[in-house]
Design an enzyme around this catalytic site. Structure first.
Site, short mmCIF file in Angstrom:
data_model
loop_
_atom_site.label_atom_id
_atom_site.label_comp_id
_atom_site.label_asym_id
_atom_site.label_seq_id
_atom_site.Cartn_x
_atom_site.Cartn_y
_atom_site.Cartn_z
N PHE A 125 28.53 29.38 -6.44
CA PHE A 125 28.97 28.16 -5.77
C PHE A 125 30.15 27.62 -6.57
O PHE A 125 29.96 27.02 -7.63
CB PHE A 125 27.79 27.18 -5.77
CG PHE A 125 27.90 26.01 -4.84
CD1 PHE A 125 27.55 26.14 -3.50
CD2 PHE A 125 28.30 24.77 -5.30
CE1 PHE A 125 27.60 25.05 -2.65
CE2 PHE A 125 28.37 23.68 -4.45
CZ PHE A 125 28.02 23.82 -3.13
N TYR A 235 35.13 19.83 2.35
CA TYR A 235 34.61 18.91 1.33
C TYR A 235 33.33 18.22 1.81
O TYR A 235 32.40 18.02 1.03
CB TYR A 235 35.68 17.88 0.98
CG TYR A 235 35.28 16.96 -0.15
CD1 TYR A 235 35.22 17.45 -1.46
CD2 TYR A 235 34.97 15.62 0.07
CE1 TYR A 235 34.85 16.62 -2.51
CE2 TYR A 235 34.61 14.79 -0.98
CZ TYR A 235 34.56 15.29 -2.26
OH TYR A 235 34.19 14.46 -3.29
N GLY A 245 20.95 20.71 -3.40
CA GLY A 245 20.84 21.32 -4.71
C GLY A 245 20.10 20.44 -5.70
O GLY A 245 19.47 20.95 -6.65
N GLN A 282 -5.35 7.71 -31.10
CA GLN A 282 -4.85 6.89 -29.99
C GLN A 282 -3.36 7.08 -29.73
O GLN A 282 -2.92 7.13 -28.58
CB GLN A 282 -5.13 5.41 -30.28
CG GLN A 282 -4.83 4.50 -29.10
CD GLN A 282 -5.13 3.05 -29.43
OE1 GLN A 282 -4.40 2.42 -30.20
NE2 GLN A 282 -6.19 2.50 -28.86
N GLY A 342 4.99 18.38 -34.11
CA GLY A 342 5.52 18.27 -35.46
C GLY A 342 6.49 19.40 -35.77
O GLY A 342 7.17 19.93 -34.88
N GLU A 366 24.73 19.55 -11.29
CA GLU A 366 24.41 19.08 -9.94
C GLU A 366 24.51 17.56 -9.82
O GLU A 366 23.79 16.94 -9.04
CB GLU A 366 23.00 19.55 -9.51
CG GLU A 366 22.84 21.05 -9.41
CD GLU A 366 23.51 21.65 -8.18
OE1 GLU A 366 24.07 20.89 -7.38
OE2 GLU A 366 23.45 22.88 -8.06
N SER A 369 23.25 12.01 -14.30
CA SER A 369 22.36 10.88 -14.02
C SER A 369 23.15 9.64 -13.61
O SER A 369 22.72 8.86 -12.75
CB SER A 369 21.50 10.57 -15.26
OG SER A 369 20.57 11.60 -15.50
#
Length: 384
Positions: A125, A235, A245, A282, A342, A366, A369
């Site tokens: 692509f 486009y 995608g 915890q 660790g 793709e 964010s």
């Protein structure tokens, strides 16, 4: 509302899970080495034989026609073992879908079966360029209509699996003075075209089994029949297919993060410190509760987007939400898994180190964010 997978989806998931664990997982680390490229190619071929390389493609073109939800759960299972294999699978499905959507009958019958059956190990692509990444409308690659064909000149960057692609979908300007985002067309270029040259593979932080290359077009001549879709209207289709995608990358991120958390959780159930298993403290329990809860949210967002696409509902916002949340979560999940384990998690003795590297790019390719946030905001603002 029914949150259960159908029998067909469950079968696809089980098949992908078995293949992932038995075939990919034992060699996942080895696939990063260039000398093992043939193993990677063999795995792609085997994915074709399973019907995973054209999952949302009509059976008459060689696809399995199992749908977007099936595609999503399959990518997730494959990514649990190797993100590089999963991204190759995702890209190939994307290329096949573009061809099915806007290709001529000849283009479909010639190339889609090759993509689905493994005759082409992958499709590529070709949209991004050095100065046209997040904003591909700024592309400089140009195609001139000449002598009953087209001459393409320019270069594309960050092209996944270019080294093994049998067909390249290439976007290029066809009107020099057109407004931004206009005058762009789409072309099919076959791998043996003498005007197409594959540059060296980039040295990357992660997903190293999947090559990422510069692709050069030097007076690359293609016939009139290579035009894909409508001239000067490419486009719009590029933007539409990028949305699909994002479902693939969200699904991939889910697989990486899930595998990392599961591995780390099993480890801390056995690993003891201060006289007790780490899982009984915890602090680690809070990590596990938070990340697995977030995983459920990421999975629901991703499957919602897949369901909307499968049912021809506008999925622009849902796909961006899924991609944003799942990829950011995958990075948190891998870092949490590493922290739980660790020092041993930081070494190549466990898969966590590789998963952490592989997860990082999911928030970038793709659509970053930040781009997803812009899309989501616009979709919300325009709907109110």
């Amino acid at each position: 509302m029914d949150f259960a997978l159908s029998n067909e989806h469950t079968l696809v998931k089980q098949t992908a899970k078995r293949f992932s664990e038995e075939t990919i997982s034992p060699v996942a680390r080895d696939l990063e080495q260039p000398e093992n490229k043939q193993i990677f190619y063999r795995i792609l071929k085997e994915l074709s034989e399973l019907g995973f390389m054209g999952m949302n493609v009509d059976e008459k073109f060689g696809g399995s026609n199992s749908g977007v939800i099936a595609f999503s759960v399959a990518v997730t299972e494959i990514a649990k073992s190797c993100a590089s294999v999963a991204v190759a699978m995702s890209v190939n499905n994307l290329v096949a879908e573009v061809l099915q959507l806007i290709g001529s009958h000849e283009q479909k019958t010639r190339h889609i079966p090759a993509l689905c059956t493994g005759e082409y190990l992958s499709g590529a692509f070709c949209l991004s360029e050095a100065n046209a990444g997040s904003d591909p409308s700024l592309m400089e690659t140009f195609a001139e209509n000449r002598n009953s064909g087209w001459i393409i000149n320019g270069e594309k960057m960050w092209i996944s699996n270019a080294d093994c692609a049998g067909i390249f979908i290439v976007w290029a300007k066809t009107l020099k003075d057109a407004p931004k985002g206009k005058g762009i067309s789409c072309f099919l270029v076959e791998k043996d075209n003498p005007g197409l040259k594959i540059g060296k593979s980039e040295r990357k932080m992660g997903q190293n089994a999947s090559s990422t290359n510069v692709v050069y077009f030097d007076n690359c001549h293609v016939e009139e029949s290579a035009l894909l879709g409508v001239e000067n209207d490419g486009y719009r289709f590029a933007m539409k297919e990028l949305v699909g995608g994002r479902i693939g990358i969200a699904s991939l991120a889910l697989g990486i993060g899930h595998a990392a958390l599961e591995y780390a959780t099993k480890y801390i159930k056995e690993r003891k410190q201060f006289g007790d298993a780490i899982a009984n403290f915890q602090g680690p329990q809070f990590y596990i509760a938070e990340r697995f809860t977030e995983m459920e949210a990421a999975q629901l967002l991703t499957l919602k987007a897949a369901w909307e696409k499968e049912n021809n509902i506008d999925y622009t916002k849902s796909a961006s939400m899924a991609k944003l949340y799942a990829t950011e979560w995958a990075n948190r999940a891998c870092y949490t898994a590493l922290q739980l384990m660790g020092g041993i998690g930081y070494t190549a003795d466990t898969p966590i180190e590789k998963m952490t590297r592989d997860a990082r790019v999911t928030t970038i390719y793709e659509g970053t964010s930040e781009i997803q946030k812009i899309i989501i905001a616009k979709e919300i603002i325009n709907s109110i």
